[in-house]
Design a protein around this motif. Structure first.
Motif, PDB file in Angstrom:
ATOM      1  N   HIS A   8       0.855  -1.197   0.000  1.00 17.64           N
ATOM      2  CA  HIS A   8       0.000   0.000   0.000  1.00 17.64           C
ATOM      3  C   HIS A   8       0.885   1.239   0.000  1.00 17.64           C
ATOM      4  CE1 HIS A   8      -3.350  -2.575   1.365  1.00 17.64           C
ATOM      5  NE2 HIS A   8      -2.597  -2.986   2.346  1.00 17.64           N
ATOM      6  N   LEU A  12      -2.454   5.839   2.263  1.00 11.34           N
ATOM      7  CA  LEU A  12      -3.447   4.773   2.462  1.00 11.34           C
ATOM      8  C   LEU A  12      -3.541   4.385   3.933  1.00 11.34           C
ATOM      9  CD1 LEU A  12      -2.856   2.696  -0.787  1.00 11.34           C
ATOM     10  CD2 LEU A  12      -4.685   4.321  -0.305  1.00 11.34           C
ATOM     11  N   TYR A  23     -12.800   7.014  -1.035  1.00 12.74           N
ATOM     12  CA  TYR A  23     -12.032   5.806  -0.713  1.00 12.74           C
ATOM     13  C   TYR A  23     -12.737   4.841   0.230  1.00 12.74           C
ATOM     14  CZ  TYR A  23      -8.292   8.426  -2.968  1.00 12.74           C
ATOM     15  OH  TYR A  23      -7.540   9.117  -3.882  1.00 12.74           O
ATOM     16  N   ASN A  75      -1.248  -1.335  -4.485  1.00 13.10           N
ATOM     17  CA  ASN A  75      -1.919  -0.062  -4.724  1.00 13.10           C
ATOM     18  C   ASN A  75      -0.835   0.996  -4.504  1.00 13.10           C
ATOM     19  OD1 ASN A  75      -3.298   2.302  -4.799  1.00 13.10           O
ATOM     20  ND2 ASN A  75      -4.983   1.635  -3.471  1.00 13.10           N
ATOM     21  N   ALA A  77      -0.923   4.010  -4.915  1.00 10.64           N
ATOM     22  CA  ALA A  77      -1.511   5.300  -4.547  1.00 10.64           C
ATOM     23  C   ALA A  77      -0.933   6.406  -5.438  1.00 10.64           C
ATOM     24  CB  ALA A  77      -1.338   5.547  -3.055  1.00 10.64           C
ATOM     25  N   THR A  80       1.537   5.795  -8.224  1.00 15.14           N
ATOM     26  CA  THR A  80       1.057   5.251  -9.500  1.00 15.14           C
ATOM     27  C   THR A  80       1.425   6.178 -10.650  1.00 15.14           C
ATOM     28  OG1 THR A  80      -0.898   4.420  -8.338  1.00 15.14           O
ATOM     29  CG2 THR A  80      -1.032   4.517 -10.745  1.00 15.14           C
ATOM     30  N   GLU A  99      -2.276  -4.524 -10.118  1.00 17.98           N
ATOM     31  CA  GLU A  99      -2.421  -3.135  -9.651  1.00 17.98           C
ATOM     32  C   GLU A  99      -3.873  -2.933  -9.202  1.00 17.98           C
ATOM     33  OE1 GLU A  99      -1.349  -0.370 -12.767  1.00 17.98           O
ATOM     34  OE2 GLU A  99      -2.302   1.325 -11.741  1.00 17.98           O
ATOM     35  N   VAL A 100      -4.030  -2.421  -7.995  1.00 17.23           N
ATOM     36  CA  VAL A 100      -5.374  -2.193  -7.443  1.00 17.23           C
ATOM     37  C   VAL A 100      -5.538  -0.722  -7.076  1.00 17.23           C
ATOM     38  CG1 VAL A 100      -6.888  -2.687  -5.460  1.00 17.23           C
ATOM     39  CG2 VAL A 100      -5.622  -4.550  -6.518  1.00 17.23           C
ATOM     40  N   HIS A 101      -6.689  -0.178  -7.378  1.00 22.86           N
ATOM     41  CA  HIS A 101      -7.069   1.160  -6.884  1.00 22.86           C
ATOM     42  C   HIS A 101      -8.468   1.077  -6.305  1.00 22.86           C
ATOM     43  CE1 HIS A 101      -3.591   2.935  -8.746  1.00 22.86           C
ATOM     44  NE2 HIS A 101      -3.866   2.231  -9.823  1.00 22.86           N
ATOM     45  N   SER A 115      -0.541   5.703 -15.539  1.00 30.77           N
ATOM     46  CA  SER A 115       0.027   4.788 -14.545  1.00 30.77           C
ATOM     47  C   SER A 115       1.372   4.288 -15.048  1.00 30.77           C
ATOM     48  CB  SER A 115      -0.906   3.588 -14.326  1.00 30.77           C
ATOM     49  OG  SER A 115      -0.215   2.562 -13.630  1.00 30.77           O
ATOM     50  N   CYS A 126      -9.848  -1.528 -10.556  1.00 37.97           N
ATOM     51  CA  CYS A 126     -10.070  -0.217  -9.927  1.00 37.97           C
ATOM     52  C   CYS A 126     -11.549   0.094  -9.866  1.00 37.97           C
ATOM     53  CB  CYS A 126      -9.276   0.877 -10.635  1.00 37.97           C
ATOM     54  SG  CYS A 126      -9.930   1.432 -12.193  1.00 37.97           S
ATOM     55  N   TYR A 133      -9.213  -5.653  -3.457  1.00 35.84           N
ATOM     56  CA  TYR A 133      -8.104  -6.472  -2.943  1.00 35.84           C
ATOM     57  C   TYR A 133      -8.508  -7.946  -2.891  1.00 35.84           C
ATOM     58  CZ  TYR A 133      -5.882  -2.109  -1.481  1.00 35.84           C
ATOM     59  OH  TYR A 133      -5.317  -0.873  -1.462  1.00 35.84           O
TER      60      TYR A 133
END
Ligand code: DQA
Length: 147
Positions: A8, A12, A23, A75, A77, A80, A99-101, A115, A126, A133
């Protein structure tokens, strides 16, 4: 058991109080606990790490390679949109990553649509909040089965 590192990026740690309309209400501790239990159910050994510092994130990626991690869910954040160093760290390890958002970055400011990671990620999730997640861990488990 396959090892998955969840990384993270900056700010975050403030989840729960940081722009909850964007968020969500869950804290980072809530998300990490959920990832841990979801990972256990999937037969994955999940560890999480958060830092506000680019260098610490780079160090943690390098450590993941030394530890023999199988997958990374990241992520990045705000990094990115800026971090060549973190991109290079991931490419240098050759550990597959997702990749997670939390937010749908494509529906936000233009600068969030660039990105440094997406072109080399196995995939990008995302806009689904903390559920993203879990989705990433589901993908990791499925991919490990087909390996
Ligand atoms: C974020 C999106 C980024 O643009 C932002 O800088 C973040 C969080 C997200 O999860 O939606 O800090 O990665």
């Amino acid at each position: 058991m396959p090892q998955v590192l969840i990384l993270h990026g900056p700010n975050l740690n403030l989840l729960g109080t940081r722009e909850p309309d964007v968020y969500g209400q869950q804290t980072l501790a809530d998300i990490d606990a959920d990832c841990l239990s979801h990972g256990q159910a999937l037969g994955l050994d999940v560890v999480s790490f958060q830092s506000n510092s680019e260098g610490s994130l780079v160090d943690r990626v390098q450590q993941a390679a030394a530890d023999g991690a199988d997958w990374i869910v990241i992520n990045p954040a705000a990094y990115t949109h800026t971090s060549v160093a973190l991109r290079d760290a991931l490419l240098g390890t050759a550990i597959p990553f997702i990749e997670v958002h939390l937010s749908n970055v494509h529906a936000r400011e233009e600068f969030r649509q660039t990105s440094y990671f997406s072109d080399r990620a196995v995939g990008v999730i995302c806009g689904f909040g903390a559920q993203g997640y879990r989705m990433a861990l589901d993908v990791v488990a499925a991919q490990l089965k087909t390996d």
